[in-house]
Design a protein around this motif. Structure first.
Motif, PDB file in Angstrom:
ATOM      1  N   ALA A  70      70.266 -41.251  93.047  1.00 12.21           N
ATOM      2  CA  ALA A  70      71.128 -41.782  94.102  1.00 12.21           C
ATOM      3  C   ALA A  70      71.355 -40.729  95.183  1.00 12.21           C
ATOM      4  O   ALA A  70      71.317 -41.026  96.384  1.00 12.21           O
ATOM      5  CB  ALA A  70      72.461 -42.230  93.509  1.00 12.21           C
ATOM      6  N   ILE A 114      69.447 -49.198  98.578  1.00 12.36           N
ATOM      7  CA  ILE A 114      69.803 -48.745  99.924  1.00 12.36           C
ATOM      8  C   ILE A 114      70.042 -49.977 100.783  1.00 12.36           C
ATOM      9  O   ILE A 114      69.209 -50.887 100.823  1.00 12.36           O
ATOM     10  CB  ILE A 114      68.669 -47.896 100.531  1.00 12.36           C
ATOM     11  CG1 ILE A 114      68.392 -46.688  99.622  1.00 12.36           C
ATOM     12  CG2 ILE A 114      69.038 -47.438 101.940  1.00 12.36           C
ATOM     13  CD1 ILE A 114      67.059 -46.026  99.900  1.00 12.36           C
ATOM     14  N   ILE A 126      77.725 -42.771  99.744  1.00 14.87           N
ATOM     15  CA  ILE A 126      77.232 -43.329  98.491  1.00 14.87           C
ATOM     16  C   ILE A 126      78.381 -44.118  97.880  1.00 14.87           C
ATOM     17  O   ILE A 126      79.511 -43.622  97.789  1.00 14.87           O
ATOM     18  CB  ILE A 126      76.781 -42.223  97.506  1.00 14.87           C
ATOM     19  CG1 ILE A 126      75.644 -41.400  98.109  1.00 14.87           C
ATOM     20  CG2 ILE A 126      76.354 -42.841  96.175  1.00 14.87           C
ATOM     21  CD1 ILE A 126      75.257 -40.187  97.275  1.00 14.87           C
ATOM     22  N   ALA A 128      68.069 -40.139  97.148  1.00 19.05           N
ATOM     23  CA  ALA A 128      67.821 -41.243  98.085  1.00 19.05           C
ATOM     24  C   ALA A 128      68.740 -41.151  99.292  1.00 19.05           C
ATOM     25  O   ALA A 128      68.315 -41.350 100.440  1.00 19.05           O
ATOM     26  CB  ALA A 128      68.013 -42.577  97.371  1.00 19.05           C
ATOM     27  N   ALA A 129      70.015 -40.837  99.049  1.00 16.04           N
ATOM     28  CA  ALA A 129      70.989 -40.754 100.141  1.00 16.04           C
ATOM     29  C   ALA A 129      70.600 -39.664 101.135  1.00 16.04           C
ATOM     30  O   ALA A 129      70.761 -39.823 102.350  1.00 16.04           O
ATOM     31  CB  ALA A 129      72.387 -40.493  99.574  1.00 16.04           C
ATOM     32  N   VAL A 180      69.900 -48.272  91.773  1.00 18.55           N
ATOM     33  CA  VAL A 180      70.224 -47.561  93.012  1.00 18.55           C
ATOM     34  C   VAL A 180      69.548 -48.321  94.138  1.00 18.55           C
ATOM     35  O   VAL A 180      68.335 -48.542  94.098  1.00 18.55           O
ATOM     36  CB  VAL A 180      69.719 -46.105  92.988  1.00 18.55           C
ATOM     37  CG1 VAL A 180      69.932 -45.446  94.342  1.00 18.55           C
ATOM     38  CG2 VAL A 180      70.433 -45.317  91.907  1.00 18.55           C
ATOM     39  N   ALA A 239      71.902 -41.287 104.512  1.00 19.78           N
ATOM     40  CA  ALA A 239      72.977 -42.271 104.318  1.00 19.78           C
ATOM     41  C   ALA A 239      74.318 -41.660 104.734  1.00 19.78           C
ATOM     42  O   ALA A 239      74.531 -40.449 104.621  1.00 19.78           O
ATOM     43  CB  ALA A 239      73.027 -42.710 102.859  1.00 19.78           C
ATOM     44  N   VAL A 260      73.942 -45.918 100.293  1.00 21.33           N
ATOM     45  CA  VAL A 260      73.316 -46.007  98.971  1.00 21.33           C
ATOM     46  C   VAL A 260      74.350 -46.546  97.980  1.00 21.33           C
ATOM     47  O   VAL A 260      75.484 -46.058  97.938  1.00 21.33           O
ATOM     48  CB  VAL A 260      72.792 -44.633  98.509  1.00 21.33           C
ATOM     49  CG1 VAL A 260      72.377 -44.672  97.034  1.00 21.33           C
ATOM     50  CG2 VAL A 260      71.614 -44.207  99.368  1.00 21.33           C
TER      51      VAL A 260
END
Length: 527
Positions: free
Chosen positions: A401, A522, A413, A404-405, A520, A410, A509
């Motif tokens: 997570a 987006i 989260i 990805a963020a 997880v 992002a 996220v």
């Protein structure tokens, strides 16, 4: 040293340093623990501290009675309602703290190179030559040449209210000392600390247990700060005691490391405790000054890798009496953030300080600036490497997570959780964006009545760096069988928008359980 290279590698633009700091709903990702006392107990002052960024209120039971602290807590509750800011409660035990007893409250002047007697006879009056103390076994613990410190708040090097003593001789139960520096002791309560000597007193005293079982139970304390934690067994005994006190079996125990013995057993204490408080004032008496920073860096690294909150104390002592910190103090706060501290604890600065709100504001601003240059990439790689492979399922989801963020830039989260564990694991990887922890209450019973969980879990997030909790409607499950619960997600997104964290076209996220699987995903927001 394991906590190096946590500063951005690219050079800073000098122009950016001159740009004014921007206001934010979250003053900093690093949390601030404020000690409430005589100068910070009114509703107005507490409200100001909450708005400035204080998220945990500490009640220090080494002084003051339960009535005084209860009045302060009632004011805190009113301030929370007014500001709509969540605040957790920390009870700090007195522990095996030795104290000088000055019943007259008259100032006591001590002259360098003269002698003073420390006596366990508390019926005697405190004078320049005789100081009654609250412990009968001091003469058994010390020997000629040992160092003893006395001070209302621990020695900083420029105070005239703290004194160093050297044991000269033992006379029955009395300890005769040579005064090493001139000082004036004023007030009723002064701490006495014997450097690198074990005092045979229980870590959780009878007085502590009485306070916890009355005031603590009445107010459902979120955190217990266990003063003078010396070994893991101290934490186990405290946890066993809390487990018998109803709701307090959910209270988290923060081991307060204050002396050489606690430092020696640090690894085993860390395994047992829910978090660590580095009491640098007392440690600064036990350790040579040049060694304090080494312990701070090494211990913070260990806490970070285990995902357990670490709290640093004694950062802006001068703000007790001044509106601005010293240059060294400002740098010290920033270094604590760069070293990996979850929270900064303010003691005398807010308890008896002249500028409690300004102190919280200043520390929050310094933390926010330090966070801008925290090398998250290096930290993330170190944490993943330390965890190793194979990762646990939850650890893998949490690190994914965060990864990805960062990759999609992002703005936040969002993590759905019931116990708070998933959100804390995400925060362990120190994402550069806020983690909104949506705590979903669970229905539980003790066979006598039904209650909802969640409030403890939400408030206990308030000491974790980067974690910002919200308590969701209990009708929305944390685990969904049919897919993402859009209504509770919308509530979380609206919360993020209202706080200014999430804006139109931002990416967010989301981490959530779907049945037996953890997901997880987006999402990109529309207008």
């Amino acid at each position: 040293m394991n906590s190096n290279n946590l500063f951005l590698e690219e050079p800073m633009r000098m122009a950016s340093i001159l740009e004014p700091s921007k206001a934010s709903f979250f003053p900093a990702m690093t949390k601030i623990v404020g000690t409430l006392g005589p100068n910070s107990r009114s509703v107005d002052i507490i409200s100001g501290c909450l708005k400035a960024g204080m998220s945990v209120a500490r009640f220090d039971f080494s002084w003051g009675d339960t009535e005084f602290h209860q009045e302060t807590l009632e004011n805190l509750k009113n301030a929370v309602k007014i500001t709509k800011k969540l605040c957790a409660i920390m009870l700090d035990t007195g522990g095996p703290e030795l104290q000088v007893v000055n019943k007259t409250e008259h100032p006591i002047t001590l002259e360098a190179d003269t002698k003073v007697i420390l006596t366990p006879d508390q019926n005697k009056q405190a004078t320049s030559n005789l100081l009654p103390i609250n412990f009968h076994g001091l003469y058994k613990a010390v020997k000629k040449g040992d160092t003893i410190f006395i001070g209302q708040y621990l020695f900083t090097g420029n105070e005239t209210t703290s004194v160093w003593l050297e044991v000269d001789e033992l006379n029955g139960e009395d300890v005769v000392c040579i005064i090493k520096n001139s000082a004036t002791l004023s007030g009723t309560l002064y701490t006495l600390h014997v450097s690198q000597i074990r005092i045979e007193m229980p870590t959780l005293t009878d007085k502590d247990m009485e306070v916890i079982s009355t005031w603590g139970v009445r107010n459902n304390i979120d955190f217990l700060s266990l003063s003078y934690t010396r070994q893991a067994e101290d934490v186990r005994q405290a946890r066993s005691f809390l487990s018998k006190l109803g709701e307090l079996n959910h209270t988290q125990i923060f081991a307060k490391i204050e002396n050489i013995e606690g430092l020696t057993h640090f690894d085993e204490i860390l395994q047992e405790a829910d978090g660590i408080i580095f009491a640098r004032g007392t440690l600064g008496v036990d350790l040579p000054p040049e060694k304090v920073f080494l312990f701070q860096k090494a211990a913070l690294y260990k806490c970070n890798m285990m995902g357990k909150p670490a709290v640093v104390t004694r950062v802006v002592d001068s703000m007790t009496d001044n509106l601005r910190p010293t240059r060294a103090e400002a740098t010290d706060v920033a270094n604590a953030v760069l070293d990996g501290s979850d929270a900064i604890l303010l003691g005398a600065e807010t308890l008896r300080g002249l500028y409690p709100v300004e102190t919280v504001t200043t520390v929050g601003k310094i933390c926010a600036e330090a966070e801008k240059v925290f090398n998250q990439d290096v930290y993330f790689k170190k944490t993943v490497k330390h965890v190793g492979e194979p990762m646990s399922h939850l650890e893998s989801i949490a690190s994914s997570a965060v990864r990805a963020a960062i990759k999609v830039k992002a703005s936040a989260i969002i993590c759905f959780t019931s116990s708070g564990r998933a959100a804390r694991l995400i925060a362990k990887y120190r994402p550069s964006m806020p983690v909104i922890s949506v705590v979903i209450p669970r229905l539980r019973t003790n066979q006598l009545r039904w209650t909802f969980s969640g409030a403890f879990e939400a408030r206990q997030s308030l000491i974790v760096r980067g974690l910002f909790p919200m308590l969701a409607d209990p009708r929305h499950p944390a685990e969904s069988k049919s897919g993402t619960n859009e209504s509770v997600l919308k509530v979380a997104l609206d919360h993020g928008k209202a706080s200014g964290v999430i804006k139109p076209h931002d990416r967010v996220v989301v981490c959530q359980k779907l049945g037996d699987a953890s997901v997880v995903k987006i999402i990109e927001l529309e207008d």
